[in-house]
Design an enzyme around this catalytic site. Structure first.
Site, PDB file in Angstrom:
ATOM      1  N   HIS A   1       0.828  -1.207   0.000  1.00  0.00           N
ATOM      2  CA  HIS A   1       0.000   0.000   0.000  1.00  0.00           C
ATOM      3  C   HIS A   1       0.864   1.260   0.000  1.00  0.00           C
ATOM      4  O   HIS A   1       0.478   2.275  -0.580  1.00  0.00           O
ATOM      5  CB  HIS A   1      -0.944  -0.001   1.211  1.00  0.00           C
ATOM      6  CG  HIS A   1      -2.165  -0.851   1.009  1.00  0.00           C
ATOM      7  ND1 HIS A   1      -3.450  -0.383   1.184  1.00  0.00           N
ATOM      8  CD2 HIS A   1      -2.291  -2.137   0.618  1.00  0.00           C
ATOM      9  CE1 HIS A   1      -4.318  -1.356   0.921  1.00  0.00           C
ATOM     10  NE2 HIS A   1      -3.633  -2.431   0.587  1.00  0.00           N
ATOM     11  N   ASP A   2       2.011   1.208   0.656  1.00  0.00           N
ATOM     12  CA  ASP A   2       2.904   2.368   0.654  1.00  0.00           C
ATOM     13  C   ASP A   2       3.443   2.626  -0.743  1.00  0.00           C
ATOM     14  O   ASP A   2       3.381   3.743  -1.261  1.00  0.00           O
ATOM     15  CB  ASP A   2       4.054   2.157   1.637  1.00  0.00           C
ATOM     16  CG  ASP A   2       4.976   3.368   1.703  1.00  0.00           C
ATOM     17  OD1 ASP A   2       4.460   4.502   1.783  1.00  0.00           O
ATOM     18  OD2 ASP A   2       6.205   3.198   1.661  1.00  0.00           O
TER      19      ASP A   2
ATOM     20  N   VAL B   1       1.149   4.116  -3.591  1.00  0.00           N
ATOM     21  CA  VAL B   1       0.693   5.506  -3.438  1.00  0.00           C
ATOM     22  C   VAL B   1       1.913   6.380  -3.160  1.00  0.00           C
ATOM     23  O   VAL B   1       2.578   6.212  -2.147  1.00  0.00           O
ATOM     24  CB  VAL B   1      -0.332   5.629  -2.284  1.00  0.00           C
ATOM     25  CG1 VAL B   1      -0.788   7.073  -2.130  1.00  0.00           C
ATOM     26  CG2 VAL B   1      -1.523   4.718  -2.523  1.00  0.00           C
TER      27      VAL B   1
ATOM     28  N   GLY C   1       4.809   6.131  -4.194  1.00  0.00           N
ATOM     29  CA  GLY C   1       6.076   5.399  -4.190  1.00  0.00           C
ATOM     30  C   GLY C   1       6.458   4.928  -2.796  1.00  0.00           C
ATOM     31  O   GLY C   1       5.806   5.258  -1.806  1.00  0.00           O
TER      32      GLY C   1
ATOM     33  N   ASP D   1       7.942   5.477   0.049  1.00  0.00           N
ATOM     34  CA  ASP D   1       8.523   6.603   0.795  1.00  0.00           C
ATOM     35  C   ASP D   1       8.039   6.669   2.235  1.00  0.00           C
ATOM     36  O   ASP D   1       8.206   7.685   2.908  1.00  0.00           O
ATOM     37  CB  ASP D   1       8.196   7.924   0.082  1.00  0.00           C
ATOM     38  CG  ASP D   1       6.701   8.238   0.093  1.00  0.00           C
ATOM     39  OD1 ASP D   1       5.890   7.326   0.406  1.00  0.00           O
ATOM     40  OD2 ASP D   1       6.324   9.392  -0.209  1.00  0.00           O
TER      41      ASP D   1
ATOM     42  N   SER E   1       5.182   7.107   3.308  1.00  0.00           N
ATOM     43  CA  SER E   1       4.122   8.100   3.531  1.00  0.00           C
ATOM     44  C   SER E   1       2.886   7.463   4.173  1.00  0.00           C
ATOM     45  O   SER E   1       2.103   8.140   4.825  1.00  0.00           O
ATOM     46  CB  SER E   1       3.747   8.805   2.221  1.00  0.00           C
ATOM     47  OG  SER E   1       3.427   7.874   1.205  1.00  0.00           O
TER      48      SER E   1
ATOM     49  N   GLU F   1      -2.838   9.354   4.258  1.00  0.00           N
ATOM     50  CA  GLU F   1      -3.085   8.157   3.430  1.00  0.00           C
ATOM     51  C   GLU F   1      -3.796   7.073   4.222  1.00  0.00           C
ATOM     52  O   GLU F   1      -4.742   6.446   3.759  1.00  0.00           O
ATOM     53  CB  GLU F   1      -1.746   7.588   2.924  1.00  0.00           C
ATOM     54  CG  GLU F   1      -1.210   8.226   1.672  1.00  0.00           C
ATOM     55  CD  GLU F   1       0.155   7.649   1.285  1.00  0.00           C
ATOM     56  OE1 GLU F   1       0.350   6.424   1.427  1.00  0.00           O
ATOM     57  OE2 GLU F   1       1.011   8.428   0.855  1.00  0.00           O
TER      58      GLU F   1
ATOM     59  N   THR G   1      -1.438 -15.604   0.085  1.00  0.00           N
ATOM     60  CA  THR G   1      -1.279 -16.926   0.696  1.00  0.00           C
ATOM     61  C   THR G   1      -1.167 -16.825   2.219  1.00  0.00           C
ATOM     62  O   THR G   1      -1.400 -17.795   2.931  1.00  0.00           O
ATOM     63  CB  THR G   1      -0.060 -17.679   0.109  1.00  0.00           C
ATOM     64  OG1 THR G   1      -0.067 -19.014   0.593  1.00  0.00           O
ATOM     65  CG2 THR G   1       1.261 -17.030   0.439  1.00  0.00           C
TER      66      THR G   1
ATOM     67  N   ASP H   1      -6.179 -17.805   2.340  1.00  0.00           N
ATOM     68  CA  ASP H   1      -5.779 -19.149   1.915  1.00  0.00           C
ATOM     69  C   ASP H   1      -6.360 -20.135   2.930  1.00  0.00           C
ATOM     70  O   ASP H   1      -5.881 -20.217   4.063  1.00  0.00           O
ATOM     71  CB  ASP H   1      -4.248 -19.249   1.885  1.00  0.00           C
ATOM     72  CG  ASP H   1      -3.745 -20.660   1.613  1.00  0.00           C
ATOM     73  OD1 ASP H   1      -4.584 -21.581   1.468  1.00  0.00           O
ATOM     74  OD2 ASP H   1      -2.514 -20.846   1.558  1.00  0.00           O
TER      75      ASP H   1
END
Length: 329
Positions: free
Chosen positions: A68-69, A72, A74, A76, A78, A89, A198, A249
């Site tokens: 997720h970082d 959005v 890159g 960094d 954030s 974010e 998994t 899984d």
């Protein structure tokens, strides 16, 4: 006259040469902290191991946090920033389900790194997250791989920047491919990174439509294994507490293996975006390959997560090394 033209050419080429040098010098490298914090990897690994022993959720939570970082703004860090006004974010609906154990893992690893006098304020939160991600993959039986380092932490984190940047549970293959392609990731990379499910878990509301009201003719999605759908209905009945989460899984939920792909072959992909990898003939061959060979999956995953770790990175003076991962210096 000839000498003067040589000088002009040299002056024209000099900026290009310097740009190349600076691009090379700020490139990510596994040995980035060799002189500033030589033990960074063992310090982070020890902190992650301790956290993992307390709760297994550490593993899928940290892995998902990294993804997720990077998708959005890159890689960094954030995603770790807290703005105090609910506009970061992590406050976006697509990020609210990120488990606190992922954030806690990075904060504890950062504290461990900074408790070493040689390393204090030398290692970025973005790099600590990348290292912690590798460590949880290995702790759950996945491959060990070298992590490229040298990222800086970003200053900006906004809820608005998350909009339409993360794949949805109902995505079809073309949507998945175009979203990953924006970050230089191929269809094979996308399928390999999907294999992180998994060890993942999901909240019932993310797939309830597939098991209760898929269409007027088919209450259950026909691409879903019927027996599995009935099991899901038992675990996630109508009007279930939205905080209830189940393993993605159902066979080996605590092992980073290729069971995810074997499940897809049986119609046991939890999200539409999982099952489509097998139901679409364009991606089925890769699913079959990974299902038949754990080594093929692991090798493709290492290649893909290494490429993911390069997405939009800040280096040098483009960012900073945060003293506190949750706020800019």
């Amino acid at each position: 006259m000839e000498n003067r033209s040589k000088i002009v050419v040299s002056l024209v080429l000099l900026p290009l040469f310097l740009t190349t040098i600076s691009a090379q010098s700020t490139k990510l490298t596994p040995n980035f902290y060799k002189t500033t914090c030589p033990n960074v990897e063992s310090i982070v690994r020890s902190a992650v191991q301790k956290k993992f022993q307390q709760t297994f959720v550490t593993a899928p939570a940290t892995l998902r946090l990294f993804f997720h970082d990077c998708f959005v703004r890159g890689c960094d860090a954030s995603i770790l920033l807290a703005t105090g006004n609910g506009n970061a974010e992590k406050d976006h609906p697509d990020d609210i389900s990120l488990a606190g154990d992922g954030f806690d893992t990075v904060i504890k690893a950062k504290a461990a790194v900074d408790s070493n006098p040689q390393c204090r304020n030398k290692v970025s939160c973005a790099d600590i997250l990348a290292l912690a991600t590798r460590d949880v993959v290995q702790l759950t039986g996945g491959p060990f791989y070298r992590v490229e380092l040298g990222r800086r932490d970003g200053w900006i984190s906004t809820k608005a920047s998350v909009q339409r940047q993360l794949p949805g549970p109902n995505f079809k293959l073309d949507q998945l491919n175009s979203m990953f392609a924006r970050h230089g990731l191929s269809q094979t990379d996308m399928i390999a990174l999907s294999g992180a499910h998994t060890i993942g878990f999901a909240h019932c509301g993310r797939f309830s439509k597939r098991i209760f009201n898929f269409s007027p003719r088919n209450p259950i999605d026909p691409t879903l294994n019927f027996r599995y759908a009935l099991q899901l209905r038992q675990m996630c009945p109508r009007n279930v507490d939205p905080r209830i989460a189940i393993n993605m899984d159902p066979t080996t939920p605590r092992t980073f293996d290729n069971a995810y792909y074997k499940n897809l072959q049986q119609g046991m992909g939890l999200f539409t975006s999982d099952q489509v990898l097998f139901s679409d003939p364009r991606s089925r061959g890769t699913v079959n390959l990974f299902a038949s060979s754990n080594a093929a999956f692991h090798n493709a995953f290492v290649a893909a997560i290494t490429k993911l770790g390069r997405v939009g990175v800040l280096t040098g003076k483009q960012g900073e090394i945060r003293r506190d991962c949750t706020r800019p210096n």
